[in-house]
Design a protein around this motif. Structure first.
Motif, PDB file in Angstrom:
ATOM      1  N   ILE A 147     -19.135   9.700  -0.502  1.00  0.00           N
ATOM      2  CA  ILE A 147     -17.696   9.728   0.292  1.00  0.00           C
ATOM      3  C   ILE A 147     -18.010   9.880   1.917  1.00  0.00           C
ATOM      4  N   LEU A 148     -18.782  10.943   2.134  1.00  0.00           N
ATOM      5  CA  LEU A 148     -19.068  11.623   3.511  1.00  0.00           C
ATOM      6  C   LEU A 148     -19.680  10.351   4.212  1.00  0.00           C
ATOM      7  N   MET A 149     -20.761   9.815   3.656  1.00  0.00           N
ATOM      8  CA  MET A 149     -21.483   8.694   4.335  1.00  0.00           C
ATOM      9  C   MET A 149     -21.246   7.442   4.629  1.00  0.00           C
ATOM     10  N   GLN A 150     -19.913   6.987   3.932  1.00  0.00           N
ATOM     11  CA  GLN A 150     -19.395   5.711   4.044  1.00  0.00           C
ATOM     12  C   GLN A 150     -17.826   5.702   5.073  1.00  0.00           C
ATOM     13  N   SER A 151     -17.519   6.774   4.972  1.00  0.00           N
ATOM     14  CA  SER A 151     -16.095   7.071   5.510  1.00  0.00           C
ATOM     15  C   SER A 151     -15.965   6.556   6.906  1.00  0.00           C
ATOM     16  N   SER A 152     -15.058   5.885   7.408  1.00  0.00           N
ATOM     17  CA  SER A 152     -14.792   5.570   8.826  1.00  0.00           C
ATOM     18  C   SER A 152     -13.959   6.492   9.426  1.00  0.00           C
ATOM     19  N   ARG A 171     -18.533   3.466  -3.348  1.00  0.00           N
ATOM     20  CA  ARG A 171     -19.410   2.513  -2.820  1.00  0.00           C
ATOM     21  C   ARG A 171     -18.959   1.757  -1.666  1.00  0.00           C
ATOM     22  N   THR A 172     -17.732   2.293  -0.916  1.00  0.00           N
ATOM     23  CA  THR A 172     -17.190   1.526   0.048  1.00  0.00           C
ATOM     24  C   THR A 172     -16.719   2.844   0.732  1.00  0.00           C
ATOM     25  N   ASP A 173     -15.732   2.632   1.925  1.00  0.00           N
ATOM     26  CA  ASP A 173     -15.302   3.442   2.881  1.00  0.00           C
ATOM     27  C   ASP A 173     -13.931   3.771   2.122  1.00  0.00           C
ATOM     28  N   ILE A 174     -13.729   4.926   1.972  1.00  0.00           N
ATOM     29  CA  ILE A 174     -12.826   5.683   1.250  1.00  0.00           C
ATOM     30  C   ILE A 174     -11.261   5.386   2.143  1.00  0.00           C
ATOM     31  N   ALA A 175     -11.237   5.064   3.068  1.00  0.00           N
ATOM     32  CA  ALA A 175     -10.091   4.849   3.987  1.00  0.00           C
ATOM     33  C   ALA A 175      -9.531   3.421   3.615  1.00  0.00           C
TER      34      ALA A 175
END
Length: 235
Positions: free
Chosen positions: A27-32, A88-92
């Motif tokens: 989560i941390l590495m992909q969140s905008s 696998r994607t941006d949680i936003a």
């Protein structure tokens, strides 16, 4: 907490601690957007959670997950995820559903299936019941009036089925997430390329007997990134 910070509660169980940390890293590495990652660890809730362990529950956060609205002071939106998952994607992106289906009390993937196996990880019995796995990913509208009743007293005393089936809500108050947000490995075949959240509900690749399941290579790669630490060059 600033409204632009995404509150994400992740179920924690010491028998699969590695799953929590790897899920959090994904989560941390992909969140905008900035995120607050909060472990739902039963050891931290002794003052408000008094429910004895149910012999049928398969993890320590089976019921503490429903404390999310209370822990969020019944304000704003918050997410809950089981720990045996990987983003696998941006949680936003998940918040798009609020614009598409406004004013719901919560949003879940409305699975309609029966488990294929009778036993899952660590020889745990795999129970079959309506709305199974609906509560494993929840986007909560914590400020919705209908969720005001989900307080510690309710969580401590409601039946397991009333909790996991969201019985305090009318059906039209439950919004629907795309199945890609809660893809059940071992239950669903032929995953699409754009699965957003992998869920190893039967057993994650960190268990020896499940190390070759779908998406396992991605999990091991994520786990290695989570453990990474730069070292001083050797002379």
């Amino acid at each position: 907490m600033d409204k632009d910070v995404i509150k994400i509660f992740i179920g924690y169980d010491p028998v699969e601690s590695v799953a929590w940390h790897t899920m959090a890293h994904s989560i941390l590495m992909q969140s905008s957007k900035p995120v607050a990652l909060i472990p739902v660890n039963i050891a931290n809730f002794k003052e408000i959670y008094k429910r004895p362990r149910d012999p049928k529950q398969s993890n320590e956060f089976s019921f503490t997950r429903f404390l999310v609205p209370h822990l969020s002071n019944y304000e704003g939106y918050a997410l809950f995820f089981d720990c045996d998952m990987m983003l696998r994607t941006d949680i936003a992106e998940i918040f798009n559903v609020i614009r598409e289906q406004p004013d719901k009390a919560l949003y879940v993937v409305k699975h309609d299936y029966e488990p294929r196996d009778d036993i899952k990880f660590l020889n745990t019995v795999q129970y079959k019941y309506p709305r199974k796995n609906w509560s494993s990913v929840v986007l909560w509208n914590c400020g919705h009036p209908a969720n005001k009743m989900v307080n510690p007293d309710f969580v401590n005393n409601a039946t397991p089925m009333d909790l996991h089936r969201f019985a305090w809500l009318e059906d039209d108050q439950i919004g629907e997430l795309n199945v890609r947000w809660n893809w059940l490995v071992g239950e669903y075949d032929e995953p699409p390329q754009d699965v957003k959240n992998v869920h190893w509900t039967v057993g994650g690749p960190y268990f020896e007997e499940y190390k070759s399941v779908d998406f396992s290579e991605e999990w091991f790669a994520e786990n290695e990134k989570m453990k990474y630490c730069m070292q001083r060059p050797k002379k």
